[in-house]
Design a protein around this motif. Structure first.
Motif, PDB file in Angstrom:
ATOM      1  N   ASN A 196     -29.285  -4.199  -2.082  1.00 33.24           N
ATOM      2  CA  ASN A 196     -29.100  -2.860  -2.855  1.00 33.24           C
ATOM      3  C   ASN A 196     -27.612  -2.488  -2.983  1.00 33.24           C
ATOM      4  OD1 ASN A 196     -29.555  -1.986  -0.564  1.00 33.24           O
ATOM      5  ND2 ASN A 196     -30.860  -0.474  -1.087  1.00 33.24           N
ATOM      6  N   VAL A 197     -26.758  -3.038  -2.477  1.00 33.15           N
ATOM      7  CA  VAL A 197     -25.452  -2.400  -2.492  1.00 33.15           C
ATOM      8  C   VAL A 197     -24.437  -3.464  -2.966  1.00 33.15           C
ATOM      9  CG1 VAL A 197     -25.740  -0.664  -0.759  1.00 33.15           C
ATOM     10  CG2 VAL A 197     -25.005  -2.909  -0.240  1.00 33.15           C
ATOM     11  N   PRO A 198     -23.270  -3.042  -3.439  1.00 30.48           N
ATOM     12  CA  PRO A 198     -22.371  -3.970  -4.053  1.00 30.48           C
ATOM     13  C   PRO A 198     -21.619  -4.605  -2.844  1.00 30.48           C
ATOM     14  CG  PRO A 198     -21.564  -1.805  -4.539  1.00 30.48           C
ATOM     15  CD  PRO A 198     -22.906  -1.656  -3.907  1.00 30.48           C
ATOM     16  N   LEU A 199     -21.173  -6.043  -2.893  1.00 27.53           N
ATOM     17  CA  LEU A 199     -20.527  -6.582  -1.888  1.00 27.53           C
ATOM     18  C   LEU A 199     -19.036  -6.349  -1.981  1.00 27.53           C
ATOM     19  CD1 LEU A 199     -20.928  -8.809   0.212  1.00 27.53           C
ATOM     20  CD2 LEU A 199     -20.550 -10.592  -1.502  1.00 27.53           C
ATOM     21  N   LEU A 200     -18.431  -6.222  -0.876  1.00 24.80           N
ATOM     22  CA  LEU A 200     -17.025  -5.861  -0.813  1.00 24.80           C
ATOM     23  C   LEU A 200     -16.392  -7.296  -0.408  1.00 24.80           C
ATOM     24  CD1 LEU A 200     -16.587  -2.579   1.475  1.00 24.80           C
ATOM     25  CD2 LEU A 200     -16.477  -2.765  -1.077  1.00 24.80           C
ATOM     26  N   ARG A 201     -15.356  -7.528  -0.889  1.00 23.67           N
ATOM     27  CA  ARG A 201     -14.493  -9.032  -0.745  1.00 23.67           C
ATOM     28  C   ARG A 201     -13.723  -8.728   0.380  1.00 23.67           C
ATOM     29  NH1 ARG A 201     -13.264 -12.658  -5.367  1.00 23.67           N
ATOM     30  NH2 ARG A 201     -13.014 -13.966  -3.374  1.00 23.67           N
ATOM     31  N   LEU A 202     -13.794  -9.446   1.402  1.00 23.88           N
ATOM     32  CA  LEU A 202     -12.893  -9.306   2.585  1.00 23.88           C
ATOM     33  C   LEU A 202     -11.612 -10.124   2.357  1.00 23.88           C
ATOM     34  CD1 LEU A 202     -15.452  -9.604   5.458  1.00 23.88           C
ATOM     35  CD2 LEU A 202     -14.416  -7.585   4.625  1.00 23.88           C
ATOM     36  N   ASN A 203     -10.288  -9.581   2.636  1.00 23.63           N
ATOM     37  CA  ASN A 203      -9.387 -10.384   2.556  1.00 23.63           C
ATOM     38  C   ASN A 203      -8.965 -11.268   3.574  1.00 23.63           C
ATOM     39  OD1 ASN A 203      -6.375 -10.750   1.817  1.00 23.63           O
ATOM     40  ND2 ASN A 203      -5.759  -9.770   3.672  1.00 23.63           N
ATOM     41  N   GLU A 204      -8.774 -12.359   3.249  1.00 28.33           N
ATOM     42  CA  GLU A 204      -8.449 -13.622   3.971  1.00 28.33           C
ATOM     43  C   GLU A 204      -6.940 -14.172   4.098  1.00 28.33           C
ATOM     44  OE1 GLU A 204     -11.391 -16.677   3.753  1.00 28.33           O
ATOM     45  OE2 GLU A 204     -12.949 -15.184   3.126  1.00 28.33           O
ATOM     46  N   THR A 205      -5.979 -13.426   3.233  1.00 31.41           N
ATOM     47  CA  THR A 205      -4.849 -13.593   3.136  1.00 31.41           C
ATOM     48  C   THR A 205      -4.015 -12.962   4.268  1.00 31.41           C
ATOM     49  OG1 THR A 205      -5.288 -14.227   0.867  1.00 31.41           O
ATOM     50  CG2 THR A 205      -2.888 -13.968   1.639  1.00 31.41           C
ATOM     51  N   PRO A 206      -2.998 -13.514   4.985  1.00 24.81           N
ATOM     52  CA  PRO A 206      -2.202 -12.536   5.777  1.00 24.81           C
ATOM     53  C   PRO A 206      -1.451 -11.855   4.859  1.00 24.81           C
ATOM     54  CG  PRO A 206      -2.170 -14.840   6.434  1.00 24.81           C
ATOM     55  CD  PRO A 206      -2.656 -14.879   4.978  1.00 24.81           C
ATOM     56  N   LEU A 207      -1.196 -10.425   5.273  1.00 31.20           N
ATOM     57  CA  LEU A 207      -0.347  -9.510   4.533  1.00 31.20           C
ATOM     58  C   LEU A 207       1.248  -9.772   4.954  1.00 31.20           C
ATOM     59  CD1 LEU A 207      -1.832  -6.030   4.967  1.00 31.20           C
ATOM     60  CD2 LEU A 207      -2.167  -7.665   3.101  1.00 31.20           C
ATOM     61  N   THR A 208       2.096  -9.794   3.809  1.00 30.82           N
ATOM     62  CA  THR A 208       3.390 -10.325   4.127  1.00 30.82           C
ATOM     63  C   THR A 208       4.520  -9.226   3.637  1.00 30.82           C
ATOM     64  OG1 THR A 208       3.891 -11.229   1.965  1.00 30.82           O
ATOM     65  CG2 THR A 208       2.653 -12.780   3.836  1.00 30.82           C
ATOM     66  N   GLN A 209       5.577  -9.219   4.192  1.00 24.73           N
ATOM     67  CA  GLN A 209       6.562  -8.306   3.814  1.00 24.73           C
ATOM     68  C   GLN A 209       7.109  -8.530   2.307  1.00 24.73           C
ATOM     69  OE1 GLN A 209       8.095  -6.313   6.344  1.00 24.73           O
ATOM     70  NE2 GLN A 209       6.859  -7.382   7.650  1.00 24.73           N
ATOM     71  N   ALA A 210       6.541  -9.716   1.604  1.00 24.92           N
ATOM     72  CA  ALA A 210       6.774  -9.598   0.215  1.00 24.92           C
ATOM     73  C   ALA A 210       5.593  -8.499  -0.338  1.00 24.92           C
ATOM     74  CB  ALA A 210       6.483 -11.040  -0.321  1.00 24.92           C
ATOM     75  N   MET A 211       4.735  -8.104   0.173  1.00 23.97           N
ATOM     76  CA  MET A 211       3.843  -7.472  -0.446  1.00 23.97           C
ATOM     77  C   MET A 211       4.056  -5.984  -0.289  1.00 23.97           C
ATOM     78  SD  MET A 211       0.197  -9.344   0.863  1.00 23.97           S
ATOM     79  CE  MET A 211      -0.070 -10.839   0.377  1.00 23.97           C
ATOM     80  N   LEU A 212       5.127  -5.610   0.375  1.00 27.37           N
ATOM     81  CA  LEU A 212       5.390  -4.045   0.473  1.00 27.37           C
ATOM     82  C   LEU A 212       5.767  -3.613  -0.727  1.00 27.37           C
ATOM     83  CD1 LEU A 212       8.097  -4.284   3.512  1.00 27.37           C
ATOM     84  CD2 LEU A 212       5.710  -3.922   3.512  1.00 27.37           C
ATOM     85  N   GLY A 213       5.165  -2.341  -1.143  1.00 33.35           N
ATOM     86  CA  GLY A 213       5.174  -1.722  -2.289  1.00 33.35           C
ATOM     87  C   GLY A 213       3.828  -1.700  -3.139  1.00 33.35           C
ATOM     88  N   THR A 214       3.073  -2.440  -2.572  1.00 36.42           N
ATOM     89  CA  THR A 214       1.766  -3.013  -3.041  1.00 36.42           C
ATOM     90  C   THR A 214       1.029  -1.577  -3.135  1.00 36.42           C
ATOM     91  OG1 THR A 214       2.080  -5.243  -3.160  1.00 36.42           O
ATOM     92  CG2 THR A 214      -0.197  -4.341  -3.571  1.00 36.42           C
ATOM     93  N   PRO A 215       0.108  -1.127  -3.650  1.00 35.24           N
ATOM     94  CA  PRO A 215      -0.848   0.187  -3.422  1.00 35.24           C
ATOM     95  C   PRO A 215      -1.832  -0.413  -2.641  1.00 35.24           C
ATOM     96  CG  PRO A 215      -0.274   0.010  -5.913  1.00 35.24           C
ATOM     97  CD  PRO A 215       0.201  -1.217  -5.193  1.00 35.24           C
ATOM     98  N   VAL A 216      -2.084   0.599  -1.768  1.00 28.71           N
ATOM     99  CA  VAL A 216      -3.498   0.429  -0.872  1.00 28.71           C
ATOM    100  C   VAL A 216      -4.000   1.628  -1.163  1.00 28.71           C
ATOM    101  CG1 VAL A 216      -4.134   0.378   1.474  1.00 28.71           C
ATOM    102  CG2 VAL A 216      -2.129  -0.527   1.119  1.00 28.71           C
ATOM    103  N   ARG A 217      -5.268   1.496  -1.518  1.00 33.30           N
ATOM    104  CA  ARG A 217      -6.344   2.536  -1.677  1.00 33.30           C
ATOM    105  C   ARG A 217      -7.288   2.955  -0.526  1.00 33.30           C
ATOM    106  NH1 ARG A 217     -11.407   3.438  -3.703  1.00 33.30           N
ATOM    107  NH2 ARG A 217     -12.121   1.278  -3.883  1.00 33.30           N
TER     108      ARG A 217
END
Length: 135
Positions: free
Chosen positions: A33-54
């Motif tokens: 009875n709750v929405p499923l959260l998708r888990l990240n399986e991709t390593p975070l990299t320096q190329a992702m700097l600046g991407t918003p985190v909520r």
């Protein structure tokens, strides 16, 4: 509950000691009875700097006075640093704070359109004004 596992204990400089920082529950039956959260399986990299985190949480709004907690809020700030087992996000005047620990950090990863759970709030600077670190 089927099984509970607590992460190995470790300390953070200045936290006064060694304490468990996380855990995992394995349930004996599905929760439907709750929405499923998708888990990240991709390593975070320096190329992702600046991407918003909520982040969302119930933490205080004034780290110096320890006031304003107990209301659910959310904040989006840029990914600022990627480390081996954690990452840092934050912006002036926008930060997680005491009481947000254990709350989720979400990101829309490059090449995707849906948010993924990328970490949980762990610690930050005392006044909640400079940085926050997720594991």
């Amino acid at each position: 509950m089927y099984r509970c596992a607590v992460a190995a204990a470790f300390g953070i400089a200045g936290d006064g000691g060694v304490a468990p920082r996380g855990g995992l529950l394995r349930l004996d039956r599905a929760v439907t009875n709750v929405p499923l959260l998708r888990l990240n399986e991709t390593p975070l990299t320096q190329a992702m700097l600046g991407t918003p985190v909520r982040h969302s949480g119930f933490g205080v709004t004034d780290g110096a006075r320890q006031s304003g907690g107990g209301t659910k809020r959310e904040v989006s700030t840029p990914l600022r640093r990627v480390m081996a087992t954690s990452f840092e996000s934050g912006a002036p005047g926008k930060q997680t704070c005491q009481g947000d620990s254990g709350g989720p950090g979400f990101m829309v990863l490059p090449g995707t359109t849906d948010e993924r759970l990328i970490g949980v709030v762990s610690y930050g600077d005392q006044g909640c004004t400079n940085f926050g670190v997720d594991m």
